[in-house]
Design a protein around this motif. Structure first.
Motif, PDB file in Angstrom:
ATOM      1  N   MET A   1      42.872  45.441  32.253  1.00 15.61           N
ATOM      2  CA  MET A   1      42.873  44.330  32.739  1.00 15.61           C
ATOM      3  C   MET A   1      42.490  44.250  34.371  1.00 15.61           C
ATOM      4  O   MET A   1      42.625  45.351  34.893  1.00 15.61           O
ATOM      5  CB  MET A   1      44.743  44.685  32.275  1.00 15.61           C
ATOM      6  CG  MET A   1      44.851  43.883  31.692  1.00 15.61           C
ATOM      7  SD  MET A   1      44.610  43.358  30.525  1.00 15.61           S
ATOM      8  CE  MET A   1      45.458  41.247  31.446  1.00 15.61           C
ATOM      9  N   CYS A   2      42.298  43.420  34.417  1.00 16.76           N
ATOM     10  CA  CYS A   2      42.184  42.373  36.021  1.00 16.76           C
ATOM     11  C   CYS A   2      42.471  43.274  36.292  1.00 16.76           C
ATOM     12  O   CYS A   2      44.076  42.644  36.729  1.00 16.76           O
ATOM     13  CB  CYS A   2      41.380  41.849  35.699  1.00 16.76           C
ATOM     14  SG  CYS A   2      41.133  40.888  38.045  1.00 16.76           S
ATOM     15  N   GLN A   3      42.748  43.554  38.075  1.00 17.90           N
ATOM     16  CA  GLN A   3      43.558  43.579  39.243  1.00 17.90           C
ATOM     17  C   GLN A   3      43.640  42.914  39.958  1.00 17.90           C
ATOM     18  O   GLN A   3      43.982  43.042  41.179  1.00 17.90           O
ATOM     19  CB  GLN A   3      43.464  45.053  39.556  1.00 17.90           C
ATOM     20  CG  GLN A   3      43.476  46.478  38.792  1.00 17.90           C
ATOM     21  CD  GLN A   3      45.203  46.378  37.744  1.00 17.90           C
ATOM     22  OE1 GLN A   3      46.093  46.305  38.733  1.00 17.90           O
ATOM     23  NE2 GLN A   3      45.032  46.117  36.805  1.00 17.90           N
ATOM     24  N   HIS A   4      43.074  42.196  40.513  1.00 17.13           N
ATOM     25  CA  HIS A   4      42.216  41.286  41.582  1.00 17.13           C
ATOM     26  C   HIS A   4      43.297  39.684  41.483  1.00 17.13           C
ATOM     27  O   HIS A   4      43.907  39.974  40.426  1.00 17.13           O
ATOM     28  CB  HIS A   4      40.884  40.307  41.062  1.00 17.13           C
ATOM     29  CG  HIS A   4      39.623  41.542  41.500  1.00 17.13           C
ATOM     30  ND1 HIS A   4      39.073  41.913  40.171  1.00 17.13           N
ATOM     31  CD2 HIS A   4      39.294  42.317  42.299  1.00 17.13           C
ATOM     32  CE1 HIS A   4      38.239  42.323  40.465  1.00 17.13           C
ATOM     33  NE2 HIS A   4      38.447  42.981  41.228  1.00 17.13           N
ATOM     34  N   ARG A   5      43.235  39.711  43.074  1.00 15.49           N
ATOM     35  CA  ARG A   5      44.580  38.621  43.042  1.00 15.49           C
ATOM     36  C   ARG A   5      44.806  37.297  42.261  1.00 15.49           C
ATOM     37  O   ARG A   5      45.721  37.337  41.651  1.00 15.49           O
ATOM     38  CB  ARG A   5      44.370  38.421  44.588  1.00 15.49           C
ATOM     39  CG  ARG A   5      45.937  37.947  45.699  1.00 15.49           C
ATOM     40  CD  ARG A   5      45.058  38.262  47.543  1.00 15.49           C
ATOM     41  NE  ARG A   5      46.601  39.600  46.898  1.00 15.49           N
ATOM     42  CZ  ARG A   5      46.180  39.530  49.033  1.00 15.49           C
ATOM     43  NH1 ARG A   5      45.661  38.868  49.841  1.00 15.49           N
ATOM     44  NH2 ARG A   5      47.159  40.592  49.169  1.00 15.49           N
ATOM     45  N   THR A   6      43.387  36.860  42.570  1.00 14.75           N
ATOM     46  CA  THR A   6      43.502  35.540  41.898  1.00 14.75           C
ATOM     47  C   THR A   6      42.348  36.148  40.467  1.00 14.75           C
ATOM     48  O   THR A   6      41.474  36.937  40.196  1.00 14.75           O
ATOM     49  CB  THR A   6      42.146  34.685  42.124  1.00 14.75           C
ATOM     50  OG1 THR A   6      42.776  34.766  43.273  1.00 14.75           O
ATOM     51  CG2 THR A   6      42.086  33.112  41.308  1.00 14.75           C
TER      52      THR A   6
ATOM     53  N   ALA B   1      33.898  36.328  37.665  1.00 15.81           N
ATOM     54  CA  ALA B   1      34.504  37.434  37.224  1.00 15.81           C
ATOM     55  C   ALA B   1      33.866  38.332  38.700  1.00 15.81           C
ATOM     56  O   ALA B   1      33.148  38.263  38.632  1.00 15.81           O
ATOM     57  CB  ALA B   1      34.585  38.239  36.084  1.00 15.81           C
ATOM     58  N   VAL B   2      34.584  39.035  39.285  1.00 13.34           N
ATOM     59  CA  VAL B   2      34.231  39.738  40.324  1.00 13.34           C
ATOM     60  C   VAL B   2      33.412  41.163  39.530  1.00 13.34           C
ATOM     61  O   VAL B   2      33.660  41.903  38.976  1.00 13.34           O
ATOM     62  CB  VAL B   2      34.714  40.411  41.072  1.00 13.34           C
ATOM     63  CG1 VAL B   2      34.777  41.028  41.835  1.00 13.34           C
ATOM     64  CG2 VAL B   2      36.202  39.520  41.492  1.00 13.34           C
ATOM     65  N   PRO B   3      32.301  41.354  40.585  1.00 14.88           N
ATOM     66  CA  PRO B   3      31.168  42.608  39.846  1.00 14.88           C
ATOM     67  C   PRO B   3      31.449  44.232  40.278  1.00 14.88           C
ATOM     68  O   PRO B   3      32.857  43.999  41.606  1.00 14.88           O
ATOM     69  CB  PRO B   3      30.167  42.691  40.810  1.00 14.88           C
ATOM     70  CG  PRO B   3      29.842  40.661  41.431  1.00 14.88           C
ATOM     71  CD  PRO B   3      30.731  40.375  41.105  1.00 14.88           C
TER      72      PRO B   3
END
Length: 63
Positions: free
Chosen positions: A1-6, A19-21
């Motif tokens: 799962m993505c842990q980024h703020r957005t 998506a973030v690299p």
């Protein structure tokens, strides 16, 4: 799962390339995105489920 703020778009989203690299290997021509997508320099993609997205190439229009 993505842990980024957005949260990053899923690999099934139309905007999955946003998506973030998390890993970059420009010498090999690919990046791994947070959503598990392998994004290649030629704009091709390999999705986490094994599906291949063909590179998007510009159409040449004869003048």
């Amino acid at each position: 799962m993505c842990q980024h703020r957005t949260e990053c778009p899923s690999s099934d989203s139309a905007d999955r390339e946003a998506a973030v690299p998390v890993a970059r290997h420009p010498e090999q021509g690919w990046s791994l995105l947070c959503n598990g997508v392998l994004l290649f320099d030629d704009t091709g993609e390999l999705l986490p489920d094994g599906r291949v997205i063909a590179p998007r190439r510009s159409l040449l229009i004869a003048a």
